[in-house]
Design an enzyme around this catalytic site. Structure first.
Site, mmCIF file in Angstrom:
data_model
loop_
_atom_site.group_PDB
_atom_site.id
_atom_site.type_symbol
_atom_site.label_atom_id
_atom_site.label_comp_id
_atom_site.label_asym_id
_atom_site.label_seq_id
_atom_site.Cartn_x
_atom_site.Cartn_y
_atom_site.Cartn_z
ATOM 1 N N ARG A 42 0.922 -1.141 0.022
ATOM 2 C CA ARG A 42 0.098 -0.002 0.000
ATOM 3 C C ARG A 42 0.723 1.194 -0.024
ATOM 4 N NH1 ARG A 42 -5.319 -1.072 3.545
ATOM 5 N NH2 ARG A 42 -6.180 -2.992 2.277
ATOM 6 N N ASP A 153 -15.508 10.172 8.154
ATOM 7 C CA ASP A 153 -14.377 9.134 7.942
ATOM 8 C C ASP A 153 -12.894 9.833 8.262
ATOM 9 O OD1 ASP A 153 -14.294 6.144 6.663
ATOM 10 O OD2 ASP A 153 -12.421 7.202 6.334
#
Length: 283
Positions: A42, A153
């Site tokens: 990632r 979020d």
């Protein structure tokens, strides 16, 4: 070292431990010791773009006071944003068939309802909630006067996607029935699908770190906090759920993910079996 898109940079145990500490302190995400491959896959692009030979140098840059944007990029990359429409189905059925009628029947909130969708990712959950409430209003006109859904979020990137409310067919097909697609979406000129204004207008998005303070958000009738607490340590999980209790109205409901359970907070919540599903009511 030239780092390819395949993320082939080396990570020492010491660097991984240091990065894990940074990630937990900044976002609450707890990395297991065997997840080094996740960091490699990632962060490869970010390591490369910042001309870092490896993870150690990236960590040094993250500790700079001017690295706010870089920290956001790293957290975005490490956040799991797996989501579906109407995930697990029964939480939305419980909301429509039990919670909303109960609150309106008791006169709680003067026929208005406020719902918080925590860790909302790209918007599927809060829009599913909005559709659920819209369907309730059409089935029982005049009962529910207004609704507000606050969706939050930590990832600014997914919030941008969520605010657009526009999805490719591949994303639309994950949990959304043809009937709901026709009723709540319109097809755009580029072949994607956009949430209709009457559904979209009920949802307000904002960036929130669950490790921070959110008392300024006001009080809620219902909190959806699903499939995110599994990434936190038990201490952080207890801390978050205690703070959520502080923004729930007395008698309000907390809805967790199917594999998540609340323990050690019996003075704040009581468990209610809905068959199927479990919800927690604020004491």
């Amino acid at each position: 070292m030239s780092i390819s898109g395949r993320s082939n940079f080396t990570i020492t145990d010491a660097d991984f431990e240091l990065f894990s500490r940074f990630l937990e302190d900044s976002s609450g995400i707890l990395l297991a010791k065997h997840k080094q491959y996740l960091v490699q896959s990632r962060l490869g692009k970010i390591v490369q773009e910042n001309n870092c030979p490896g993870l150690k140098e990236l960590i040094s840059k993250l500790q700079s006071p001017t690295s706010k944007r870089l920290r956001e990029q790293v957290i975005d990359a490490m956040t799991t944003n797996e989501t579906l429409w109407f995930r697990d189905v029964h939480p939305f059925d419980i909301l429509r068939d039990r919670i909303v009628p109960e609150m309106l029947g008791q006169g709680v909130g003067s026929n208005k309802i406020r719902i918080w969708s925590a860790a909302c990712s790209t918007g599927q959950e809060p829009y599913s909630i909005s559709m659920t409430l819209d369907e309730f209003k059409k089935k029982t006109p005049g009962k529910l006067a207004s609704e507000e859904i606050v969706a939050t979020d930590i990832s600014t990137q997914v919030l941008e996607q969520a605010r657009r409310g526009e999805y490719e067919m591949l994303a639309i097909g994950r949990g959304l029935s043809q009937e709901r697609l026709t009723q709540h979406f319109r097809e755009t000129s580029n072949g994607s699908w956009a949430v209709k204004p009457e559904i979209k207008s009920k949802v307000r998005f904002q960036s929130i770190n669950l490790l921070g303070q959110y008392s300024s958000m006001g009080k809620f009738d219902v909190i959806f906090c699903r499939n995110v607490l599994i990434y936190f340590s038990s201490e952080k999980k207890t801390e978050i759920l205690s703070k959520m209790h502080g923004v729930l109205k007395p008698g309000g409901y907390l809805i967790l993910g199917a594999s998540e359970f609340l323990s050690g907070l019996s003075d704040k919540y009581k468990m209610i079996h809905c068959r199927p599903g479990i919800i927690y009511q604020a004491i």
